[in-house]
Design a protein around this motif. Structure first.
Motif, mmCIF file in Angstrom:
data_model
loop_
_atom_site.group_PDB
_atom_site.id
_atom_site.type_symbol
_atom_site.label_atom_id
_atom_site.label_comp_id
_atom_site.label_asym_id
_atom_site.label_seq_id
_atom_site.Cartn_x
_atom_site.Cartn_y
_atom_site.Cartn_z
ATOM 1 N N ILE A 1 12.486 10.127 -5.487
ATOM 2 C CA ILE A 1 12.114 8.804 -5.994
ATOM 3 C C ILE A 1 10.840 8.367 -5.277
ATOM 4 C CG2 ILE A 1 12.815 6.377 -6.187
ATOM 5 C CD1 ILE A 1 15.724 7.320 -6.024
ATOM 6 N N ALA A 2 9.935 7.737 -6.001
ATOM 7 C CA ALA A 2 8.743 7.156 -5.379
ATOM 8 C C ALA A 2 8.755 5.650 -5.615
ATOM 9 C CB ALA A 2 7.473 7.762 -5.961
ATOM 10 N N ALA A 3 8.453 4.899 -4.550
ATOM 11 C CA ALA A 3 8.295 3.445 -4.639
ATOM 12 C C ALA A 3 6.849 3.133 -4.300
ATOM 13 C CB ALA A 3 9.240 2.745 -3.672
ATOM 14 N N VAL A 4 6.094 2.651 -5.281
ATOM 15 C CA VAL A 4 4.636 2.546 -5.163
ATOM 16 C C VAL A 4 4.183 1.105 -5.309
ATOM 17 C CG1 VAL A 4 2.431 3.317 -6.093
ATOM 18 C CG2 VAL A 4 4.410 4.853 -6.151
ATOM 19 N N GLY A 5 3.687 0.556 -4.211
ATOM 20 C CA GLY A 5 3.048 -0.757 -4.247
ATOM 21 C C GLY A 5 1.603 -0.627 -3.826
ATOM 22 N N GLY A 6 0.716 -1.415 -4.418
ATOM 23 C CA GLY A 6 -0.693 -1.364 -4.046
ATOM 24 C C GLY A 6 -1.349 -0.075 -4.480
ATOM 25 N N PRO A 7 -2.387 0.390 -3.749
ATOM 26 C CA PRO A 7 -3.134 1.561 -4.189
ATOM 27 C C PRO A 7 -2.339 2.859 -4.098
ATOM 28 C CG PRO A 7 -3.897 0.822 -2.035
ATOM 29 C CD PRO A 7 -2.977 -0.233 -2.545
ATOM 30 N N ALA A 8 -2.487 3.682 -5.131
ATOM 31 C CA ALA A 8 -1.969 5.054 -5.152
ATOM 32 C C ALA A 8 -3.122 5.898 -5.674
ATOM 33 C CB ALA A 8 -0.745 5.171 -6.045
ATOM 34 N N CYS B 1 0.835 -1.207 0.000
ATOM 35 C CA CYS B 1 0.000 0.000 0.000
ATOM 36 C C CYS B 1 0.864 1.250 0.000
ATOM 37 C CB CYS B 1 -0.932 0.013 1.213
ATOM 38 S SG CYS B 1 -2.029 1.462 1.256
ATOM 39 N N PHE B 2 0.705 2.077 -1.037
ATOM 40 C CA PHE B 2 1.382 3.379 -1.083
ATOM 41 C C PHE B 2 0.534 4.367 -0.286
ATOM 42 C CE2 PHE B 2 2.593 7.342 -3.501
ATOM 43 C CZ PHE B 2 3.888 7.416 -2.993
ATOM 44 N N THR B 3 -0.570 4.826 -0.845
ATOM 45 C CA THR B 3 -1.510 5.659 -0.090
ATOM 46 C C THR B 3 -2.874 5.655 -0.762
ATOM 47 O OG1 THR B 3 -2.073 7.908 0.625
ATOM 48 C CG2 THR B 3 -0.612 7.733 -1.250
ATOM 49 N N ALA B 4 -3.913 5.643 0.070
ATOM 50 C CA ALA B 4 -5.287 5.725 -0.421
ATOM 51 C C ALA B 4 -5.690 7.158 -0.735
ATOM 52 C CB ALA B 4 -6.242 5.130 0.618
ATOM 53 N N GLY B 5 -4.730 8.097 -0.663
ATOM 54 C CA GLY B 5 -5.016 9.485 -1.013
ATOM 55 C C GLY B 5 -5.385 10.305 0.206
ATOM 56 N N ASN B 6 -6.070 11.426 -0.031
ATOM 57 C CA ASN B 6 -6.496 12.277 1.079
ATOM 58 C C ASN B 6 -7.453 11.516 1.989
ATOM 59 O OD1 ASN B 6 -5.401 15.072 0.731
ATOM 60 N ND2 ASN B 6 -6.397 14.884 -1.260
#
Length: 249
Positions: A96-103, A59-64
């Motif tokens: 750098i961004a490392a993004v797994g799961g929801p962004a 999980c990266f982030t579900a946003g706001n």
């Protein structure tokens, strides 16, 4: 109270990890304040050469955090969200961004301000602003069409459907897609490799790459923020957000 951001610094690489896994790393006011403070300190710290933003591999982030939007009717210049947007857009060192799961939402728009983006093959990028009765933010209306073309940008923003890592790579929104287990170690390895390079050359090269759109980005961030705040006052957004929060409960 648990920290919403974890910071680790080694060999010129500062890693900031979103740390609200129980909320799918949704960004709230506390998180924005912590991020902005960390970015401002890192910009001044000569020991920091490169920044890595990450969540967990799943999980990266579900946003706001939508709970922060209930009853909110304005985005003033000193709002923590706007402070973060302008600070990251101005950050002088490679990001750098490392993004797994929801962004989701800002989890995707912030990638447009990064210099290298690595995705897990479990990544799901989504821009659900219209779905929530809102409008794009973080200069996405400027940067996304330049990155993927107007038609694809319109599809991503208006239909608000998620895309996977391979589609994001094909569109030019990422540098590489990796297995989730390899994502964070690889991003760290790349960060350390970058941090070992001459820091002033890195910063000047980044500044040149960003120079053409620098003023326009800040202008559009504020333009979108005014439209976002206006939309947030509307019945569409408040009812959609309340409905979504109710379903989560």
């Amino acid at each position: 109270m648990a920290l919403t951001i974890l910071a680790e610094q080694q060999d010129g690489l500062l890693t900031l990890t979103f740390n609200r896994p129980e909320k799918r790393n949704a960004l709230n006011t506390e998180t924005y304040l912590a991020l902005t403070d960390a970015l401002r300190q890192a910009a001044r710290d000569e020991e920091v050469h490169v920044l890595l933003l990450q969540g967990q591999a799943e999980c990266f982030t579900a946003g706001n955090d939508l709970a922060d939007f209930v009853g909110k009717h304005a985005l003033e210049p000193d709002d923590p969200i706007l402070q973060f947007l302008h600070t990251l857009a101005d950050f002088p060192k490679p990001v750098i961004a490392a993004v797994g799961g929801p962004a989701v939402g800002i989890g995707t728009t912030l990638l447009l301000h990064c210099d290298l983006v690595y995705l897990g093959d479990n990544a799901r990028l989504q821009l659900p602003f219209v779905e929530l009765g809102l409008v794009p933010e973080f200069a996405a209306s400027l940067l996304l069409p330049r990155a993927v073309g107007h038609l694809k940008a319109a599809e991503l923003l208006l239909l608000a459907e998620a895309i996977d890592g391979e589609e994001a790579l094909r569109l030019g929104l990422a540098n590489r897609v990796l297995a989730p287990a390899d994502l964070l170690p690889f991003a760290r390895e790349q960060g350390l490799k970058l941090a070992a390079k001459p820091p002033m050359a890195l910063q000047k090269s980044k500044a040149l790459l960003k120079q053409e759109l620098k003023q326009a980005v800040h202008f559009v961030i504020d333009l979108e923020a005014r439209a976002f705040a206006q939309a947030l006052q509307g019945e569409e957004a408040q009812s959609r957000i309340a409905s979504k929060l109710q379903k989560r409960r």
